[in-house]
Scaffold this motif. Structure first.
Motif, PDB file in Angstrom:
ATOM      1  N   ARG A   1       0.817  -1.215   0.000  1.00 56.09           N
ATOM      2  CA  ARG A   1       0.000   0.000   0.000  1.00 56.09           C
ATOM      3  C   ARG A   1       0.854   1.270   0.000  1.00 56.09           C
ATOM      4  N   ARG A   2       2.126   1.153  -0.377  1.00 56.12           N
ATOM      5  CA  ARG A   2       3.006   2.320  -0.475  1.00 56.12           C
ATOM      6  C   ARG A   2       2.916   2.898  -1.883  1.00 56.12           C
ATOM      7  N   VAL A   3       3.100   4.205  -1.974  1.00 55.41           N
ATOM      8  CA  VAL A   3       3.110   4.878  -3.267  1.00 55.41           C
ATOM      9  C   VAL A   3       4.479   4.663  -3.895  1.00 55.41           C
ATOM     10  N   VAL A   4       4.494   4.349  -5.192  1.00 54.44           N
ATOM     11  CA  VAL A   4       5.740   4.152  -5.925  1.00 54.44           C
ATOM     12  C   VAL A   4       5.714   5.082  -7.138  1.00 54.44           C
ATOM     13  N   ALA A   5       6.735   5.922  -7.250  1.00 52.34           N
ATOM     14  CA  ALA A   5       6.841   6.855  -8.376  1.00 52.34           C
ATOM     15  C   ALA A   5       7.970   6.396  -9.290  1.00 52.34           C
ATOM     16  N   ALA A   6       7.668   6.226 -10.561  1.00 54.04           N
ATOM     17  CA  ALA A   6       8.698   5.902 -11.555  1.00 54.04           C
ATOM     18  C   ALA A   6       9.295   7.218 -12.037  1.00 54.04           C
ATOM     19  N   VAL A   7      10.630   7.320 -11.989  1.00 56.93           N
ATOM     20  CA  VAL A   7      11.332   8.551 -12.331  1.00 56.93           C
ATOM     21  C   VAL A   7      12.214   8.285 -13.544  1.00 56.93           C
ATOM     22  N   GLU A   8      12.171   9.187 -14.520  1.00 54.46           N
ATOM     23  CA  GLU A   8      13.039   9.123 -15.700  1.00 54.46           C
ATOM     24  C   GLU A   8      13.976  10.315 -15.689  1.00 54.46           C
ATOM     25  N   VAL A   9      15.258  10.044 -15.972  1.00 52.04           N
ATOM     26  CA  VAL A   9      16.276  11.089 -15.994  1.00 52.04           C
ATOM     27  C   VAL A   9      16.944  11.078 -17.359  1.00 52.04           C
ATOM     28  N   ALA A  10      16.981  12.222 -18.017  1.00 56.23           N
ATOM     29  CA  ALA A  10      17.665  12.366 -19.303  1.00 56.23           C
ATOM     30  C   ALA A  10      19.031  12.983 -19.042  1.00 56.23           C
ATOM     31  N   GLY A  11      20.099  12.301 -19.486  1.00 55.37           N
ATOM     32  CA  GLY A  11      21.462  12.775 -19.243  1.00 55.37           C
ATOM     33  C   GLY A  11      21.749  14.098 -19.919  1.00 55.37           C
ATOM     34  N   ARG A  12      22.517  14.936 -19.247  1.00 50.03           N
ATOM     35  CA  ARG A  12      22.876  16.249 -19.781  1.00 50.03           C
ATOM     36  C   ARG A  12      24.215  16.177 -20.478  1.00 50.03           C
ATOM     37  N   PRO A  13      24.435  17.045 -21.463  1.00 54.22           N
ATOM     38  CA  PRO A  13      25.731  17.073 -22.132  1.00 54.22           C
ATOM     39  C   PRO A  13      26.823  17.508 -21.161  1.00 54.22           C
ATOM     40  N   GLY A  14      27.994  16.998 -21.363  1.00 52.69           N
ATOM     41  CA  GLY A  14      29.107  17.436 -20.538  1.00 52.69           C
ATOM     42  C   GLY A  14      29.649  16.370 -19.610  1.00 52.69           C
ATOM     43  N   GLY A  15      29.115  15.185 -19.642  1.00 52.75           N
ATOM     44  CA  GLY A  15      29.706  14.137 -18.832  1.00 52.75           C
ATOM     45  C   GLY A  15      28.705  13.274 -18.104  1.00 52.75           C
ATOM     46  N   VAL A  16      29.207  12.124 -17.654  1.00 57.85           N
ATOM     47  CA  VAL A  16      28.408  11.172 -16.899  1.00 57.85           C
ATOM     48  C   VAL A  16      28.269  11.682 -15.476  1.00 57.85           C
ATOM     49  N   GLY A  17      27.113  11.437 -14.883  1.00 54.96           N
ATOM     50  CA  GLY A  17      26.917  11.883 -13.515  1.00 54.96           C
ATOM     51  C   GLY A  17      25.757  11.182 -12.860  1.00 54.96           C
ATOM     52  N   ALA A  18      25.497  11.571 -11.626  1.00 55.22           N
ATOM     53  CA  ALA A  18      24.409  10.992 -10.848  1.00 55.22           C
ATOM     54  C   ALA A  18      23.412  12.080 -10.479  1.00 55.22           C
ATOM     55  N   TYR A  19      22.166  11.691 -10.429  1.00 57.11           N
ATOM     56  CA  TYR A  19      21.089  12.595 -10.027  1.00 57.11           C
ATOM     57  C   TYR A  19      20.521  12.125  -8.696  1.00 57.11           C
ATOM     58  N   VAL A  20      20.230  13.074  -7.824  1.00 55.51           N
ATOM     59  CA  VAL A  20      19.463  12.807  -6.615  1.00 55.51           C
ATOM     60  C   VAL A  20      18.171  13.597  -6.774  1.00 55.51           C
ATOM     61  N   VAL A  21      17.064  12.850  -6.846  1.00 60.70           N
ATOM     62  CA  VAL A  21      15.763  13.443  -7.139  1.00 60.70           C
ATOM     63  C   VAL A  21      14.883  13.374  -5.901  1.00 60.70           C
ATOM     64  N   THR A  22      14.250  14.492  -5.568  1.00 60.81           N
ATOM     65  CA  THR A  22      13.274  14.540  -4.477  1.00 60.81           C
ATOM     66  C   THR A  22      11.891  14.456  -5.102  1.00 60.81           C
ATOM     67  N   VAL A  23      11.158  13.408  -4.733  1.00 60.64           N
ATOM     68  CA  VAL A  23       9.806  13.191  -5.261  1.00 60.64           C
ATOM     69  C   VAL A  23       8.812  13.503  -4.154  1.00 60.64           C
ATOM     70  N   GLU A  24       7.735  14.169  -4.551  1.00 59.21           N
ATOM     71  CA  GLU A  24       6.709  14.584  -3.601  1.00 59.21           C
ATOM     72  C   GLU A  24       5.432  13.810  -3.865  1.00 59.21           C
ATOM     73  N   PHE A  25       4.730  13.428  -2.792  1.00 55.11           N
ATOM     74  CA  PHE A  25       3.501  12.648  -2.896  1.00 55.11           C
ATOM     75  C   PHE A  25       2.363  13.422  -2.236  1.00 55.11           C
ATOM     76  N   ARG A  26       1.296  13.676  -3.027  1.00 57.32           N
ATOM     77  CA  ARG A  26       0.133  14.407  -2.514  1.00 57.32           C
ATOM     78  C   ARG A  26      -1.139  13.783  -3.065  1.00 57.32           C
ATOM     79  N   GLU A  27      -2.277  14.249  -2.547  1.00 54.34           N
ATOM     80  CA  GLU A  27      -3.566  13.792  -3.065  1.00 54.34           C
ATOM     81  C   GLU A  27      -3.988  14.571  -4.297  1.00 54.34           C
TER      82      GLU A  27
END
Length: 153
Positions: A73-99
């Motif tokens: 019964r937990r909410v699950v959000a699928a997140v897609e990240v498109a890489g930016r030019p200039g190099g490989v890196g990591a994203y930290v994404v804050t997802v918000e859950f509301r009604e």
């Protein structure tokens, strides 16, 4: 009536020297300023050739799905990240859950973090953010509250 021509020529010569010295001083003062603006990418400068200010990491991220897991019964959000030019890196994404998509005044929404490592330029990577236990008979809304990009060493 005798007119002194040599006196007026001398005065013009000094005025010419004065104008030249003022122009030289102005060049010495404003040339470094102009070079600084040009090098820092000011209007039409070297740094501005085709490159604007760095793009915010939030623009590279989107929520592609929002569902309630039937078992936990937990909410699950699928997140897609498109890489930016200039190099490989990591994203930290804050997802918000509301009604609802619009936040109510004073409402504090639940949030979760998801890290998406190894995102190459032009590639699309995916991750999932797991939110709180969701009440029955309500449909969740999931959205990106923030994102940060860190270039890989």
């Amino acid at each position: 009536m005798a007119v002194s021509v040599s006196g007026s020529v001398g005065a013009l010569r000094w005025q010419g020297w004065l104008v030249g010295l003022v122009a030289l001083a102005a060049g010495l003062v404003f040339a470094p300023l102009g070079l600084y603006v040009w090098a820092s990418g000011g209007p039409g400068g070297a740094g501005a050739a085709g490159a604007g200010p760095p793009r915010a990491a939030v623009e590279d991220v989107r929520v592609s799905g929002c569902r309630v897991d039937p078992v936990s019964r937990r909410v699950v959000a699928a997140v897609e990240v498109a890489g930016r030019p200039g190099g490989v890196g990591a994203y930290v994404v804050t997802v918000e859950f509301r009604e609802k998509a619009e936040a109510a005044p004073g409402e504090r929404a639940a949030q979760a973090l998801v890290k998406v490592p190894g995102v190459a330029p032009g590639a699309t990577e995916r991750g999932e953010a797991v939110g709180p236990v969701w009440p029955a008979a309500t449909v969740p809304w999931c959205g990106v509250a923030g994102a940060e990009f860190e270039r890989a060493p």
